[in-house]
Design a protein around this motif. Structure first.
Motif, PDB file in Angstrom:
ATOM      1  N   ILE A  30     -91.690 -11.624  13.988  1.00 28.36           N
ATOM      2  CA  ILE A  30     -90.936 -12.495  13.016  1.00 28.36           C
ATOM      3  C   ILE A  30     -90.498 -11.936  11.920  1.00 28.36           C
ATOM      4  O   ILE A  30     -89.409 -11.773  11.426  1.00 28.36           O
ATOM      5  CB  ILE A  30     -91.574 -13.509  12.829  1.00 28.36           C
ATOM      6  CG1 ILE A  30     -90.565 -14.785  12.058  1.00 28.36           C
ATOM      7  CG2 ILE A  30     -92.775 -13.561  11.849  1.00 28.36           C
ATOM      8  CD1 ILE A  30     -89.544 -15.406  12.880  1.00 28.36           C
ATOM      9  N   SER A  31     -91.542 -10.708  11.286  1.00 28.16           N
ATOM     10  CA  SER A  31     -90.936 -10.171  10.149  1.00 28.16           C
ATOM     11  C   SER A  31     -89.912  -9.187  10.377  1.00 28.16           C
ATOM     12  O   SER A  31     -88.839  -9.124   9.527  1.00 28.16           O
ATOM     13  CB  SER A  31     -92.394  -9.425   9.746  1.00 28.16           C
ATOM     14  OG  SER A  31     -92.055  -8.235   8.623  1.00 28.16           O
ATOM     15  N   PHE A  66     -81.731 -22.666  11.158  1.00 24.97           N
ATOM     16  CA  PHE A  66     -83.022 -22.673  11.846  1.00 24.97           C
ATOM     17  C   PHE A  66     -83.519 -24.096  12.072  1.00 24.97           C
ATOM     18  O   PHE A  66     -83.135 -24.917  11.502  1.00 24.97           O
ATOM     19  CB  PHE A  66     -84.235 -22.209  10.898  1.00 24.97           C
ATOM     20  CG  PHE A  66     -84.270 -20.642  10.492  1.00 24.97           C
ATOM     21  CD1 PHE A  66     -84.755 -19.753  11.141  1.00 24.97           C
ATOM     22  CD2 PHE A  66     -83.314 -20.181   9.688  1.00 24.97           C
ATOM     23  CE1 PHE A  66     -84.550 -18.338  11.448  1.00 24.97           C
ATOM     24  CE2 PHE A  66     -82.983 -18.716   9.604  1.00 24.97           C
ATOM     25  CZ  PHE A  66     -83.724 -17.917  10.275  1.00 24.97           C
ATOM     26  N   TYR A 118     -94.417 -17.225   9.819  1.00 23.85           N
ATOM     27  CA  TYR A 118     -93.249 -18.063  10.207  1.00 23.85           C
ATOM     28  C   TYR A 118     -93.755 -19.389   9.472  1.00 23.85           C
ATOM     29  O   TYR A 118     -92.973 -20.352   9.173  1.00 23.85           O
ATOM     30  CB  TYR A 118     -92.994 -18.416  11.646  1.00 23.85           C
ATOM     31  CG  TYR A 118     -92.253 -19.417  12.121  1.00 23.85           C
ATOM     32  CD1 TYR A 118     -90.838 -19.366  12.049  1.00 23.85           C
ATOM     33  CD2 TYR A 118     -92.802 -20.466  12.703  1.00 23.85           C
ATOM     34  CE1 TYR A 118     -90.078 -20.357  12.435  1.00 23.85           C
ATOM     35  CE2 TYR A 118     -91.951 -21.686  13.006  1.00 23.85           C
ATOM     36  CZ  TYR A 118     -90.722 -21.768  12.528  1.00 23.85           C
ATOM     37  OH  TYR A 118     -89.758 -22.670  12.997  1.00 23.85           O
ATOM     38  N   PHE A 122     -86.565 -11.610  10.358  1.00 25.04           N
ATOM     39  CA  PHE A 122     -86.181 -11.611   9.389  1.00 25.04           C
ATOM     40  C   PHE A 122     -85.622 -10.427   8.581  1.00 25.04           C
ATOM     41  O   PHE A 122     -84.625 -10.792   7.659  1.00 25.04           O
ATOM     42  CB  PHE A 122     -87.356 -12.300   8.343  1.00 25.04           C
ATOM     43  CG  PHE A 122     -87.827 -13.892   8.570  1.00 25.04           C
ATOM     44  CD1 PHE A 122     -86.911 -14.522   9.065  1.00 25.04           C
ATOM     45  CD2 PHE A 122     -88.977 -13.877   8.586  1.00 25.04           C
ATOM     46  CE1 PHE A 122     -87.376 -15.859   9.824  1.00 25.04           C
ATOM     47  CE2 PHE A 122     -89.553 -15.258   8.818  1.00 25.04           C
ATOM     48  CZ  PHE A 122     -88.423 -16.108   9.603  1.00 25.04           C
ATOM     49  N   MET A 146     -90.289 -10.632   2.939  1.00 18.12           N
ATOM     50  CA  MET A 146     -89.145 -11.434   3.866  1.00 18.12           C
ATOM     51  C   MET A 146     -88.246 -11.743   2.980  1.00 18.12           C
ATOM     52  O   MET A 146     -88.798 -12.700   1.843  1.00 18.12           O
ATOM     53  CB  MET A 146     -90.105 -12.546   4.528  1.00 18.12           C
ATOM     54  CG  MET A 146     -89.185 -13.643   5.033  1.00 18.12           C
ATOM     55  SD  MET A 146     -90.010 -15.216   5.322  1.00 18.12           S
ATOM     56  CE  MET A 146     -90.839 -15.774   3.851  1.00 18.12           C
ATOM     57  N   LYS A 147     -87.020 -11.861   2.995  1.00 11.08           N
ATOM     58  CA  LYS A 147     -86.053 -12.289   2.100  1.00 11.08           C
ATOM     59  C   LYS A 147     -84.859 -12.923   2.964  1.00 11.08           C
ATOM     60  O   LYS A 147     -83.850 -12.212   3.556  1.00 11.08           O
ATOM     61  CB  LYS A 147     -85.070 -11.402   1.362  1.00 11.08           C
ATOM     62  CG  LYS A 147     -84.224 -11.868   0.285  1.00 11.08           C
ATOM     63  CD  LYS A 147     -84.901 -12.572  -0.763  1.00 11.08           C
ATOM     64  CE  LYS A 147     -83.703 -12.877  -1.677  1.00 11.08           C
ATOM     65  NZ  LYS A 147     -83.474 -14.146  -1.908  1.00 11.08           N
ATOM     66  N   VAL A 148     -84.875 -14.244   3.080  1.00 13.48           N
ATOM     67  CA  VAL A 148     -83.716 -14.759   3.843  1.00 13.48           C
ATOM     68  C   VAL A 148     -83.308 -16.036   2.950  1.00 13.48           C
ATOM     69  O   VAL A 148     -83.790 -16.759   2.388  1.00 13.48           O
ATOM     70  CB  VAL A 148     -84.378 -15.717   5.252  1.00 13.48           C
ATOM     71  CG1 VAL A 148     -83.442 -16.522   5.886  1.00 13.48           C
ATOM     72  CG2 VAL A 148     -85.215 -14.857   6.100  1.00 13.48           C
ATOM     73  N   PHE A 192     -92.519 -19.614   6.068  1.00 12.78           N
ATOM     74  CA  PHE A 192     -90.801 -19.713   5.905  1.00 12.78           C
ATOM     75  C   PHE A 192     -90.740 -21.090   6.314  1.00 12.78           C
ATOM     76  O   PHE A 192     -90.178 -21.729   5.495  1.00 12.78           O
ATOM     77  CB  PHE A 192     -90.382 -18.842   7.080  1.00 12.78           C
ATOM     78  CG  PHE A 192     -88.949 -19.010   7.292  1.00 12.78           C
ATOM     79  CD1 PHE A 192     -88.053 -18.680   6.252  1.00 12.78           C
ATOM     80  CD2 PHE A 192     -88.409 -19.934   8.345  1.00 12.78           C
ATOM     81  CE1 PHE A 192     -86.548 -18.797   6.373  1.00 12.78           C
ATOM     82  CE2 PHE A 192     -87.007 -20.129   8.434  1.00 12.78           C
ATOM     83  CZ  PHE A 192     -86.231 -19.598   7.433  1.00 12.78           C
ATOM     84  N   PRO A 202     -78.803 -20.936   6.871  1.00 10.55           N
ATOM     85  CA  PRO A 202     -78.994 -19.553   6.141  1.00 10.55           C
ATOM     86  C   PRO A 202     -77.633 -18.994   5.654  1.00 10.55           C
ATOM     87  O   PRO A 202     -76.710 -19.299   6.695  1.00 10.55           O
ATOM     88  CB  PRO A 202     -79.766 -18.784   7.458  1.00 10.55           C
ATOM     89  CG  PRO A 202     -79.082 -19.060   8.541  1.00 10.55           C
ATOM     90  CD  PRO A 202     -79.179 -20.528   8.416  1.00 10.55           C
ATOM     91  N   ASN A 260     -88.246 -23.613   4.258  1.00 13.98           N
ATOM     92  CA  ASN A 260     -87.081 -23.480   4.512  1.00 13.98           C
ATOM     93  C   ASN A 260     -87.001 -24.446   5.649  1.00 13.98           C
ATOM     94  O   ASN A 260     -86.313 -24.257   6.593  1.00 13.98           O
ATOM     95  CB  ASN A 260     -86.722 -22.146   4.876  1.00 13.98           C
ATOM     96  CG  ASN A 260     -86.920 -21.383   3.454  1.00 13.98           C
ATOM     97  OD1 ASN A 260     -86.006 -21.206   2.767  1.00 13.98           O
ATOM     98  ND2 ASN A 260     -87.940 -20.628   3.481  1.00 13.98           N
ATOM     99  N   LEU A 309     -81.664  -9.940   9.194  1.00 11.93           N
ATOM    100  CA  LEU A 309     -80.530 -10.890   8.770  1.00 11.93           C
ATOM    101  C   LEU A 309     -79.778 -10.356   7.539  1.00 11.93           C
ATOM    102  O   LEU A 309     -80.428  -9.930   6.741  1.00 11.93           O
ATOM    103  CB  LEU A 309     -81.249 -12.373   8.560  1.00 11.93           C
ATOM    104  CG  LEU A 309     -82.026 -12.920   9.806  1.00 11.93           C
ATOM    105  CD1 LEU A 309     -82.599 -14.129   9.088  1.00 11.93           C
ATOM    106  CD2 LEU A 309     -80.854 -13.234  10.761  1.00 11.93           C
TER     107      LEU A 309
END
Length: 157
Positions: free
Chosen positions: A148-149, A62, A33, A152, A1-3, A36, A45, A40, A155
């Motif tokens: 959710i993966s 978010f 989540y 993410f 996951m890279k947000v 995350f 974002p 965050n 994005l």
């Protein structure tokens, strides 16, 4: 996951606070989540665009989880439970439901929300909830990711 994110809302939620919110909503957030939001909370974002069915969506921010949302005049409006209070009957099609089965996690441009959808299974899909089309006990949503993966991963800048 890279947000990639620009700003976050402090304080970051503890596991105990997340447990309280889950119990209140009668859901269990996916572990990814939880990880995350603990890093965050309320993030604005940088990687804020996703495409679904050739339509681009812009994530404004978010949502956050605050212990005392009323004490934060700016970010309190973006608290998940405050958001649910504002649009609750428009998020569910079951007026007898105790808790929530569609939970907003991000505000989109123009008043729509990205939500976790627990209606079909415990591992929720990710949907866009359309505020202008939804009515009391008649939500209009569109699935954009299986989980959710996957969301993410969609994005981008």
């Amino acid at each position: 996951m890279k947000v990639d994110v620009n700003t976050i809302v402090s304080p970051l939620p503890s596991d105990e606070l997340l447990d309280v919110v889950e119990n209140s909503l009668r859901i269990i957030f996916p572990e990814l989540y939880r990880e995350f939001i603990k890093k965050n909370n309320g993030a604005v974002p940088i990687t804020n665009i996703f495409t679904h069915n050739e339509h681009d969506y812009i994530v404004e921010r978010f949502l956050c989880i605050l212990e005392e949302s009323e004490a934060d005049e700016i970010n309190g409006w973006y608290d998940i439970e405050v958001t649910i209070t504002q649009i609750g009957e428009r998020l569910t099609d079951n007026e007898d439901l105790i808790g929530m089965n569609v939970v907003p996690i991000a505000a989109l441009f123009a008043g729509d929300f990205v939500c976790l959808d627990f209606r079909e299974r415990e591992d929720p899909s990710v949907v866009v909830w359309y505020h202008e089309e939804s009515d009391e006990f008649s939500p209009v949503t569109k699935t954009v990711a299986r989980n959710i993966s996957e969301f993410f991963g969609m994005l981008k800048e």
